[in-house]
Scaffold this motif. Structure first.
Motif, PDB file in Angstrom:
ATOM      1  N   GLN A  13      44.396  79.523   2.580  1.00 32.99           N
ATOM      2  CA  GLN A  13      45.257  79.124   3.697  1.00 32.99           C
ATOM      3  C   GLN A  13      44.764  79.745   5.004  1.00 32.99           C
ATOM      4  OE1 GLN A  13      49.144  80.485   2.583  1.00 32.99           O
ATOM      5  NE2 GLN A  13      49.436  78.894   1.038  1.00 32.99           N
ATOM      6  N   LEU A  16      41.817  77.836   6.404  1.00 32.65           N
ATOM      7  CA  LEU A  16      42.257  76.616   7.095  1.00 32.65           C
ATOM      8  C   LEU A  16      42.842  76.960   8.460  1.00 32.65           C
ATOM      9  CD1 LEU A  16      43.926  74.692   4.129  1.00 32.65           C
ATOM     10  CD2 LEU A  16      41.743  74.150   5.248  1.00 32.65           C
ATOM     11  N   ASP A  19      40.138  77.746  10.934  1.00 26.35           N
ATOM     12  CA  ASP A  19      39.479  76.533  11.417  1.00 26.35           C
ATOM     13  C   ASP A  19      40.278  75.920  12.570  1.00 26.35           C
ATOM     14  OD1 ASP A  19      37.095  74.901  10.932  1.00 26.35           O
ATOM     15  OD2 ASP A  19      38.542  73.294  10.502  1.00 26.35           O
TER      16      ASP A  19
END
Length: 135
Positions: A13, A16, A19
Motif C-alpha cells: 500500500q 502505491l 507512486d
C-alpha cells in the motif's frame, strides 16, 4: 496472520501511495504515517521534522516539487520485523518532472522507514530519504 505478512500488505500500500506522491499527491502517503507527535521525517527537501503537523506540511511541500512521476522499482536492501517494530531499507527508482522542469529526470532515493503497529495496522513512524544511491 503474522506480523511480517501484515507488514508486506502495508508496504505494498505504501508503494502505491508513494507512486501518487511523485505525481504531486501527498494524501495517500500521509494516511500511511502515524499521526502521533513522535512521528518524524527527513526528506531531501528540508531539515528533519517531528510531530504530525510538521511532517504533514513537509510532505505537502515535498509532493509539490514532483509532477508526472512514477516509481518503477523498489529495490529492498534489508527488512527487519518484530511484533512491535519494523524497519525497511530500499532504493526507490523514480522518474519525474521536478520543480518547474519539463523534462522527466531520474530521482532515485535511498530510503529507511520505521513502522509500528497502531490501532491494528502498521504505520510509518519515521522515514529518511536522500539521493545517495551509489558509491
Amino acid at each position: 496472520m503474522s506480523a511480517e505478512h501484515d507488514l508486506d500488505e502495508v508496504i505494498a500500500q505504501c508503494q502505491l501511495a508513494l507512486d501518487e506522491f511523485v505525481k504531486g499527491n501527498p494524501e495517500p502517503m500521509q494516511m500511511m504515517f502515524s499521526h502521533r507527535e513522535d512521528v518524524s521525517l527527513a526528506n531531501p527537501f528540508g531539515p528533519p521534522v517531528r510531530g504530525w503537523e510538521r511532517v504533514a506540511a513537509a510532505q505537502d511541500r515535498g509532493a509539490s516539487v514532483f509532477r508526472d512521476g512514477e516509481i518503477y522499482d523498489f529495490e529492498t536492501v534489508a527488512k527487519y520485523v518484530t511484533d512491535e517494530l519494523a524497519c525497511i531499507l530500499w532504493i526507490e527508482r523514480t522518474n519525474a518532472k521536478v520543480g518547474g522542469a519539463e523534462d522527466v529526470t531520474p530521482c532515485d532515493l535511498r530510503v529507511t522507514m520505521t513502522l509500528r503497529p497502531e490501532d491494528g495496522t502498521w504505520k510509518v513512524v519515521h522515514r529518511h530519504a536522500d539521493p545517495i544511491t551509489t558509491a
